[in-house]
Design a protein around this motif. Structure first.
Motif, PDB file in Angstrom:
ATOM      1  N   HIS A  60       0.858  -1.174   0.000  1.00 52.28           N
ATOM      2  CA  HIS A  60       0.000   0.000   0.000  1.00 52.28           C
ATOM      3  C   HIS A  60       0.897   1.227   0.000  1.00 52.28           C
ATOM      4  N   HIS A  62       1.052   4.126   1.994  1.00 53.59           N
ATOM      5  CA  HIS A  62       1.404   5.015   3.111  1.00 53.59           C
ATOM      6  C   HIS A  62       2.898   5.310   3.030  1.00 53.59           C
ATOM      7  N   ASP A  64       5.400   5.451   4.898  1.00 56.73           N
ATOM      8  CA  ASP A  64       6.433   4.634   5.545  1.00 56.73           C
ATOM      9  C   ASP A  64       6.737   3.355   4.768  1.00 56.73           C
ATOM     10  N   HIS A  65       5.904   3.038   3.781  1.00 59.69           N
ATOM     11  CA  HIS A  65       6.130   1.833   2.961  1.00 59.69           C
ATOM     12  C   HIS A  65       6.712   2.158   1.593  1.00 59.69           C
ATOM     13  N   HIS A 134      -7.176  -1.241   5.929  1.00 59.76           N
ATOM     14  CA  HIS A 134      -6.188  -0.315   6.491  1.00 59.76           C
ATOM     15  C   HIS A 134      -6.008   0.857   5.533  1.00 59.76           C
ATOM     16  N   ASP A 151       0.177  -3.842   6.241  1.00 55.39           N
ATOM     17  CA  ASP A 151      -0.423  -3.384   7.492  1.00 55.39           C
ATOM     18  C   ASP A 151      -1.822  -3.946   7.697  1.00 55.39           C
TER      19      ASP A 151
HETATM   20 FE   LIG Z   1       0.121   1.760   6.520  1.00 54.50          FE
END
Ligand SMILES: [Fe+2]
Length: 228
Positions: A60, A62, A64-65, A134, A151
């Motif tokens: 996904h 986000h 941080d990924h 998520h 996540d």
């Molecule tokens: Fe996430």
């Protein structure tokens, strides 16, 4: 097909787990899942393993990924596979990053995935499973014996659902789908925290108490997670 060799690298301020996946420990090509930060460290690991990166897979988008997607893709030449619904986020990363993080570079993904696809990348069979909740486009990558689940599900916890596009009922359905589609001893490599198994979470995760009543416990004895 035997379970792939999976190396975990916890990166960045949010302690995200990036994984380098090879068909086996002697393979010369690899996949990278969720290169979230610290591109130099990830590229150093690729060099140390002596592998060519055939694909970058994202669960996904986000921040941080995906924070290291652009530099890792540029350095390795590997194509990026991104959840279809979240491609615009990768293409305009900083629009979605909270203050105090980044800067991160945007990237136009070469491929998009919606779920249901079956791929063979770096000699690894990969089944793409749509697991929203998520985030709206979230994908889980199923490889032989294991899930790279971003996540969705953590050791003793679940992905948060308070971010844009998050929804608990949807996430619970996604987790139920994984629990019914894959054996209890399936290893779960999550996007944060430690490695677990589907069976362990099904039986003990405090967020899955309602789900537990609907998903029957398998007769098979659950295998312990493999520490890495
Ligand atoms: Fe996430």
């Amino acid at each position: 097909m035997s379970t792939p060799d999976v190396r975990a690298f916890t990166v960045g301020p949010v302690q995200e787990n990036c994984y380098i996946v090879r068909a086996n420990a002697g393979a010369t090509s690899a996949l990278i899942v969720d290169p979230g930060d610290e591109p130099e460290r990830l590229l150093g690991a690729v060099d140390a393993l002596g592998v060519q990166v055939d694909a970058i897979l994202l669960t996904h988008c986000h921040f941080d990924h995906i924070g290291a997607v652009a530099p890792v893709a540029r350095a390795t030449g590997a194509p990026v596979y991104c959840p279809q619904i979240e491609r615009p986020v990768l293409a305009d990363v900083m629009r979605w990053v909270p203050p105090g993080f980044g800067p991160f570079e945007s990237y136009e993904a070469e491929h998009t995935l919606a779920g249901g696809e079956r791929l063979n990348l770096a000699g690894v069979d990969v089944e793409v499973v749509f697991t929203p909740g998520h985030s709206p486009g979230h994908i889980t990558y199923a490889v032989p014996g294991a899930l790279l689940s971003g996540d969705v599900l953590f050791q003793g916890s679940v992905g948060r659902v308070d971010l844009p596009g998050g929804d608990w009922a949807t996430l619970e359905r996604s987790i139920e789908g994984l629990l019914t589609a894959f054996p209890a001893d399936t290893i779960v490599y999550p996007g944060h925290m430690g490695v677990t198994t589907l069976g362990r979470e099904r039986d003990s995760n405090p967020f899955l108490s309602e789900l537990r009543q609907r998903v029957p416990r398998a007769a098979a004895v659950d295998a312990a997670p493999t520490p890495r």
